[in-house]
Design a protein around this motif. Structure first.
Motif, PDB file in Angstrom:
ATOM      1  N   PHE A  60    -103.441  39.981  -6.184  1.00 58.44           N
ATOM      2  CA  PHE A  60    -104.820  40.250  -5.801  1.00 58.44           C
ATOM      3  C   PHE A  60    -105.298  39.269  -4.744  1.00 58.44           C
ATOM      4  N   LYS A  61    -106.461  39.564  -4.145  1.00 57.49           N
ATOM      5  CA  LYS A  61    -107.013  38.717  -3.094  1.00 57.49           C
ATOM      6  C   LYS A  61    -107.353  37.317  -3.568  1.00 57.49           C
ATOM      7  N   ASP A  62    -107.648  37.157  -4.850  1.00 57.20           N
ATOM      8  CA  ASP A  62    -107.975  35.828  -5.368  1.00 57.20           C
ATOM      9  C   ASP A  62    -106.740  35.015  -5.732  1.00 57.20           C
ATOM     10  N   GLY A  63    -105.538  35.588  -5.541  1.00 61.09           N
ATOM     11  CA  GLY A  63    -104.290  34.877  -5.795  1.00 61.09           C
ATOM     12  C   GLY A  63    -103.653  35.194  -7.130  1.00 61.09           C
ATOM     13  N   LYS A  64    -104.350  35.904  -7.997  1.00 63.42           N
ATOM     14  CA  LYS A  64    -103.776  36.234  -9.307  1.00 63.42           C
ATOM     15  C   LYS A  64    -102.625  37.221  -9.123  1.00 63.42           C
ATOM     16  N   GLU A  65    -101.573  36.988  -9.881  1.00 60.32           N
ATOM     17  CA  GLU A  65    -100.390  37.844  -9.821  1.00 60.32           C
ATOM     18  C   GLU A  65    -100.129  38.420 -11.204  1.00 60.32           C
ATOM     19  N   MET A  66     -99.973  39.736 -11.274  1.00 65.79           N
ATOM     20  CA  MET A  66     -99.683  40.418 -12.539  1.00 65.79           C
ATOM     21  C   MET A  66     -98.269  40.965 -12.499  1.00 65.79           C
ATOM     22  N   HIS A  67     -97.488  40.628 -13.524  1.00 65.45           N
ATOM     23  CA  HIS A  67     -96.144  41.166 -13.677  1.00 65.45           C
ATOM     24  C   HIS A  67     -96.178  42.148 -14.841  1.00 65.45           C
ATOM     25  N   MET A  68     -95.764  43.376 -14.584  1.00 65.57           N
ATOM     26  CA  MET A  68     -95.800  44.394 -15.631  1.00 65.57           C
ATOM     27  C   MET A  68     -94.419  44.988 -15.839  1.00 65.57           C
ATOM     28  N   ASP A  69     -94.035  45.068 -17.099  1.00 65.13           N
ATOM     29  CA  ASP A  69     -92.777  45.709 -17.467  1.00 65.13           C
ATOM     30  C   ASP A  69     -93.092  47.178 -17.739  1.00 65.13           C
ATOM     31  N   LEU A  70     -92.767  48.036 -16.807  1.00 63.95           N
ATOM     32  CA  LEU A  70     -93.143  49.446 -16.890  1.00 63.95           C
ATOM     33  C   LEU A  70     -92.321  50.216 -17.903  1.00 63.95           C
ATOM     34  N   ASP A  71     -91.322  49.569 -18.465  1.00 65.42           N
ATOM     35  CA  ASP A  71     -90.500  50.231 -19.475  1.00 65.42           C
ATOM     36  C   ASP A  71     -91.301  50.496 -20.753  1.00 65.42           C
ATOM     37  N   LYS A  72     -92.316  49.659 -20.984  1.00 58.98           N
ATOM     38  CA  LYS A  72     -93.104  49.760 -22.210  1.00 58.98           C
ATOM     39  C   LYS A  72     -94.526  50.250 -21.969  1.00 58.98           C
ATOM     40  N   MET A  73     -94.886  50.568 -20.727  1.00 50.30           N
ATOM     41  CA  MET A  73     -96.265  50.932 -20.402  1.00 50.30           C
ATOM     42  C   MET A  73     -96.357  52.355 -19.859  1.00 50.30           C
ATOM     43  N   ARG A  74     -97.509  52.954 -20.059  1.00 49.44           N
ATOM     44  CA  ARG A  74     -97.815  54.248 -19.458  1.00 49.44           C
ATOM     45  C   ARG A  74     -98.662  53.993 -18.212  1.00 49.44           C
ATOM     46  N   ILE A  75     -98.821  55.009 -17.358  1.00 46.50           N
ATOM     47  CA  ILE A  75     -99.581  54.830 -16.123  1.00 46.50           C
ATOM     48  C   ILE A  75    -101.046  54.517 -16.432  1.00 46.50           C
ATOM     49  N   THR A  76    -101.589  55.058 -17.507  1.00 44.84           N
ATOM     50  CA  THR A  76    -102.980  54.761 -17.856  1.00 44.84           C
ATOM     51  C   THR A  76    -103.157  53.284 -18.224  1.00 44.84           C
ATOM     52  N   ASP A  77    -102.151  52.701 -18.876  1.00 44.14           N
ATOM     53  CA  ASP A  77    -102.198  51.280 -19.213  1.00 44.14           C
ATOM     54  C   ASP A  77    -102.138  50.420 -17.952  1.00 44.14           C
ATOM     55  N   VAL A  78    -101.280  50.809 -17.025  1.00 41.79           N
ATOM     56  CA  VAL A  78    -101.134  50.068 -15.765  1.00 41.79           C
ATOM     57  C   VAL A  78    -102.437  50.125 -14.980  1.00 41.79           C
ATOM     58  N   MET A  79    -103.013  51.320 -14.862  1.00 37.76           N
ATOM     59  CA  MET A  79    -104.267  51.477 -14.125  1.00 37.76           C
ATOM     60  C   MET A  79    -105.390  50.685 -14.785  1.00 37.76           C
ATOM     61  N   ALA A  80    -105.430  50.658 -16.096  1.00 39.00           N
ATOM     62  CA  ALA A  80    -106.470  49.912 -16.806  1.00 39.00           C
ATOM     63  C   ALA A  80    -106.361  48.415 -16.522  1.00 39.00           C
ATOM     64  N   GLU A  81    -105.143  47.886 -16.531  1.00 44.38           N
ATOM     65  CA  GLU A  81    -104.941  46.455 -16.251  1.00 44.38           C
ATOM     66  C   GLU A  81    -105.362  46.102 -14.824  1.00 44.38           C
ATOM     67  N   VAL A  82    -104.945  46.917 -13.865  1.00 43.68           N
ATOM     68  CA  VAL A  82    -105.269  46.649 -12.457  1.00 43.68           C
ATOM     69  C   VAL A  82    -106.770  46.810 -12.223  1.00 43.68           C
ATOM     70  N   ASP A  83    -107.358  47.861 -12.771  1.00 42.79           N
ATOM     71  CA  ASP A  83    -108.787  48.094 -12.583  1.00 42.79           C
ATOM     72  C   ASP A  83    -109.639  47.034 -13.253  1.00 42.79           C
ATOM     73  N   ARG A  84    -109.189  46.507 -14.374  1.00 41.77           N
ATOM     74  CA  ARG A  84    -109.952  45.472 -15.081  1.00 41.77           C
ATOM     75  C   ARG A  84    -110.152  44.255 -14.184  1.00 41.77           C
ATOM     76  N   HIS A  85    -109.082  43.780 -13.567  1.00 38.81           N
ATOM     77  CA  HIS A  85    -109.210  42.601 -12.698  1.00 38.81           C
ATOM     78  C   HIS A  85    -109.937  42.962 -11.401  1.00 38.81           C
ATOM     79  N   SER A  86    -109.724  44.163 -10.883  1.00 40.79           N
ATOM     80  CA  SER A  86    -110.412  44.579  -9.657  1.00 40.79           C
ATOM     81  C   SER A  86    -111.917  44.665  -9.875  1.00 40.79           C
TER      82      SER A  86
END
Length: 98
Positions: A60-86
Motif C-alpha cells: 500500500f501507499k503507506d508502506g504496509k505489505e500484506m502477504h496472503m496464502d491464497l490456498d486457504k482463502m476465497r476471493i471475498t476474503d482477499v477483497m475484504a482484507e484489501v478493502d479494510r486497509h484501503s
C-alpha cells in the motif's frame, strides 16, 4: 475493490489449478489503467506440474505489505482484507484534508 491505494501487486499461481481461482480473480479486478497510474504488477505463472501454492503480496501507499496464502482463502476474503486497509487509508486522507 478499492485499488487507489495499492502501489505493488505480486501474484504467483498455477493457472491450471482450481486452488488458484482467487489469484486469477484478483488480477481481473485490477483496473486496466492501473499500470499507467503507477501500480507495479508482477504476475508469475507456475508450470502445470507445480505443487507450489498460490500467493499474493500487496503493498500500500503507506508502506504496509500484506502477504496472503491464497490456498486457504476465497476471493471475498482477499477483497475484504484489501478493502479494510484501503478504507483506513481513505479515512486518514479525508481527515487530513487532501
Amino acid at each position: 475493490m478499492i485499488t487507489r491505494f495499492l502501489t505493488d501487486v505480486r501474484v504467483t499461481f498455477n493457472p491450471f489449478s482450481p486452488r488458484s481461482k482467487p489469484a486469477r480473480l484478483f488480477l481481473s479486478l485490477i483496473p486496466p489503467n492501473a499500470r499507467l497510474d503507477g501500480m507495479l504488477i508482477d504476475s508469475k505463472m507456475l508450470p502445470r506440474s507445480s505443487k507450489e501454492p498460490a500467493s499474493l503480496t500487496v503493498k500500500f501507499k503507506d508502506g504496509k505489505e500484506m502477504h496472503m496464502d491464497l490456498d486457504k482463502m476465497r476471493i471475498t476474503d482477499v477483497m475484504a482484507e484489501v478493502d479494510r486497509h484501503s478504507r483506513q487509508l481513505a479515512r486518514k486522507e479525508e481527515l487530513s484534508g487532501n
